[in-house]
Scaffold this motif. Sequence first.
Motif, short mmCIF file in Angstrom:
data_model
loop_
_atom_site.label_atom_id
_atom_site.label_comp_id
_atom_site.label_asym_id
_atom_site.label_seq_id
_atom_site.Cartn_x
_atom_site.Cartn_y
_atom_site.Cartn_z
N CYS A 227 -47.37 -20.49 -3.71
CA CYS A 227 -47.07 -19.90 -4.92
C CYS A 227 -48.04 -19.57 -6.08
CB CYS A 227 -45.80 -20.43 -5.56
SG CYS A 227 -45.06 -19.85 -7.16
N GLU A 228 -49.11 -20.80 -6.09
CA GLU A 228 -50.05 -20.41 -7.02
C GLU A 228 -51.03 -19.34 -6.83
OE1 GLU A 228 -51.45 -24.59 -6.94
OE2 GLU A 228 -49.77 -25.19 -8.34
N THR A 229 -51.20 -19.25 -5.37
CA THR A 229 -52.15 -18.25 -4.87
C THR A 229 -51.53 -17.06 -5.21
OG1 THR A 229 -53.03 -19.58 -3.05
CG2 THR A 229 -53.15 -17.16 -2.82
N LEU A 230 -50.35 -16.64 -5.00
CA LEU A 230 -49.46 -15.51 -5.35
C LEU A 230 -49.64 -15.11 -6.63
CD1 LEU A 230 -46.19 -15.70 -3.17
CD2 LEU A 230 -48.38 -14.38 -2.68
N VAL A 231 -49.48 -16.24 -7.70
CA VAL A 231 -49.55 -16.02 -9.00
C VAL A 231 -51.31 -15.48 -9.38
CG1 VAL A 231 -49.71 -17.05 -11.43
CG2 VAL A 231 -47.65 -17.48 -9.52
N LYS A 232 -52.26 -16.14 -8.86
CA LYS A 232 -53.35 -15.65 -8.91
C LYS A 232 -53.78 -14.41 -8.84
CE LYS A 232 -58.18 -17.28 -7.47
NZ LYS A 232 -58.92 -18.29 -6.73
N ILE A 233 -53.25 -13.91 -7.66
CA ILE A 233 -53.56 -12.59 -7.13
C ILE A 233 -52.62 -11.76 -7.79
CG2 ILE A 233 -54.60 -13.47 -5.27
CD1 ILE A 233 -52.04 -12.69 -3.78
N GLY A 234 -51.89 -11.98 -8.72
CA GLY A 234 -50.97 -11.03 -9.34
C GLY A 234 -49.61 -10.53 -8.40
N ALA A 235 -49.55 -11.20 -7.53
CA ALA A 235 -48.05 -10.61 -6.64
C ALA A 235 -47.17 -10.97 -7.10
CB ALA A 235 -48.51 -11.27 -5.35
N ILE A 236 -47.11 -12.24 -8.00
CA ILE A 236 -45.61 -12.44 -8.79
C ILE A 236 -46.16 -13.04 -10.31
CG2 ILE A 236 -44.20 -13.08 -6.55
CD1 ILE A 236 -44.94 -16.05 -7.12
N GLU A 237 -45.26 -13.44 -11.08
CA GLU A 237 -45.42 -14.00 -12.43
C GLU A 237 -44.41 -15.29 -12.10
OE1 GLU A 237 -44.81 -11.75 -15.90
OE2 GLU A 237 -46.38 -10.38 -15.20
N SER A 238 -44.89 -16.52 -12.16
CA SER A 238 -44.10 -17.49 -11.96
C SER A 238 -44.80 -19.01 -12.62
CB SER A 238 -43.65 -17.68 -10.63
OG SER A 238 -43.00 -18.83 -10.54
N ASP A 239 -44.16 -19.94 -13.02
CA ASP A 239 -44.52 -21.26 -13.07
C ASP A 239 -44.57 -22.12 -11.98
OD1 ASP A 239 -41.86 -21.90 -13.02
OD2 ASP A 239 -41.82 -22.44 -15.14
N CYS A 240 -43.79 -21.42 -10.59
CA CYS A 240 -43.85 -21.94 -9.54
C CYS A 240 -42.96 -23.32 -9.39
CB CYS A 240 -45.26 -22.35 -8.98
SG CYS A 240 -46.37 -21.10 -8.64
N LEU A 241 -42.30 -23.65 -10.58
CA LEU A 241 -41.01 -24.76 -10.41
C LEU A 241 -40.06 -24.71 -9.41
CD1 LEU A 241 -41.18 -25.79 -14.20
CD2 LEU A 241 -42.49 -26.76 -12.48
N HIS A 242 -39.80 -23.47 -9.15
CA HIS A 242 -38.58 -23.15 -8.10
C HIS A 242 -39.01 -23.72 -6.99
CE1 HIS A 242 -41.16 -19.74 -7.58
NE2 HIS A 242 -40.49 -19.51 -6.43
N VAL A 243 -40.11 -23.84 -6.64
CA VAL A 243 -40.59 -24.38 -5.20
C VAL A 243 -39.97 -25.62 -5.04
CG1 VAL A 243 -42.36 -25.24 -3.79
CG2 VAL A 243 -42.66 -23.06 -5.22
N ASP A 244 -39.60 -26.67 -6.19
CA ASP A 244 -38.95 -27.82 -5.77
C ASP A 244 -37.73 -27.73 -5.40
OD1 ASP A 244 -40.95 -29.30 -6.86
OD2 ASP A 244 -40.43 -29.01 -9.10
N ASN A 245 -36.93 -26.49 -5.53
CA ASN A 245 -35.67 -26.43 -5.12
C ASN A 245 -35.54 -25.47 -4.01
OD1 ASN A 245 -34.46 -28.22 -6.94
ND2 ASN A 245 -34.63 -26.87 -8.34
N LEU A 246 -36.53 -25.17 -3.39
CA LEU A 246 -36.43 -23.89 -2.28
C LEU A 246 -36.25 -24.46 -0.98
CD1 LEU A 246 -37.06 -21.10 -1.67
CD2 LEU A 246 -39.59 -21.77 -1.19
N PHE A 247 -36.52 -25.57 -0.67
CA PHE A 247 -36.07 -25.95 0.84
C PHE A 247 -35.05 -27.02 0.89
CE2 PHE A 247 -40.76 -26.02 -0.01
CZ PHE A 247 -41.30 -25.43 0.83
N TYR A 248 -34.03 -26.73 1.94
CA TYR A 248 -32.85 -27.34 2.16
C TYR A 248 -32.98 -28.90 2.20
CZ TYR A 248 -28.41 -28.36 4.37
OH TYR A 248 -27.58 -29.09 4.92
N GLN A 249 -31.82 -29.62 1.46
CA GLN A 249 -31.98 -30.66 1.39
C GLN A 249 -31.19 -31.27 2.58
OE1 GLN A 249 -33.42 -33.03 -1.37
NE2 GLN A 249 -33.10 -34.50 0.42
N VAL A 250 -31.87 -32.07 3.44
CA VAL A 250 -31.24 -32.78 4.51
C VAL A 250 -30.20 -33.95 4.12
CG1 VAL A 250 -31.34 -33.96 6.62
CG2 VAL A 250 -33.07 -32.29 6.03
#
Length: 320
Positions: free
Chosen positions: A296-319
């Motif tokens: 996510c931070e790489t995508l923000v750095k290269i301008g592919a997205i605008e984000s604080d990347c906090l959504h990554v915490d909830n991206l993966f399925y919780q077993v």
Amino acid sequence: MIKGIISGLLLPLLAMLMVGCGPKKVEEAVTIAINPWPGYELLYLAKQKGFYRQVGANIELVQVSTLSDAQRAYLTGHVDGFASTMIEAIQVAPLGGKPIKIVLLADYSDGGDVIIAPTSIENMQALRGQTIGCEVSSLGIFVLERALRQHQMQLDDVNVINVEQGAAVSALALGKIAAMVTYPPYSVEIQSSGAYRQLFSTKEIPEEVLDTLSISSSVLAEHPQLVDQIHQAWQLTLDYMRQHPEEAMAIMAKREGLQVAEFKEALADLKLLSSKEQHKLFVQRDKLTQLGYSVCETLVKIGAIESDCLHVDNLFYQVP
């Protein structure tokens, strides 16, 4: 008269009982967009061998051409989920898409994603100042940035244009681009002429490109057994490949438009993950979360997205 009344009451009752004893209503299919890639072929093989049906899931696979197309199909509401790298999954929230969960970790690209150029270009450094084609909105730009960084360059050192995978052969042949970020089966077609060489592969960035399956959070809420069913079908497919390697390879190669030997070679550049290996990653989330933030931070750095990347915490399925 009474007999007629009783008869009139019994007929609707019998009709209701007959309906109740009939076949159970089949749940509406969960639709998943999928583009050509050797690792995703296991999802098709599971469908062909009836493994989804065997575990009680109703899944329809929707064929698209590229990773960008798969992501776009989800963002526009045409499918319930999509197969992609982690890059496209991470982009969904910043692009305004409905919440998703990554539910399957299919494979790591271990040499599958490559940068290809004419044989006259000897190395990555020779691309400085050149025009490079890639899928700018998805995996391509990420791989390119990481490749350049590995070779002491950055995106500003090259010219980047968007080239869809299906147009790569002609773009290279016409000299519109000096190199292309690509993957099988497209990369196999490009290299088959012998006029091109591989300058970079994901072997240089091990376990950074993770291929996944993402499903809408709302769909998962409606189908609480779906994730477990998908993993059961995935493992059945891996087992089938081991038990019937020649048949499995022939089926998957044909769908990818490759010779069996070509498909085997392409598959060797992936590290397929068993359900047990995936479960360990889902339970011990630190590695996944760290990789997610890095992407996510790489995508923000290269301008592919605008984000604080906090959504990554909830991206993966919780077993459970």
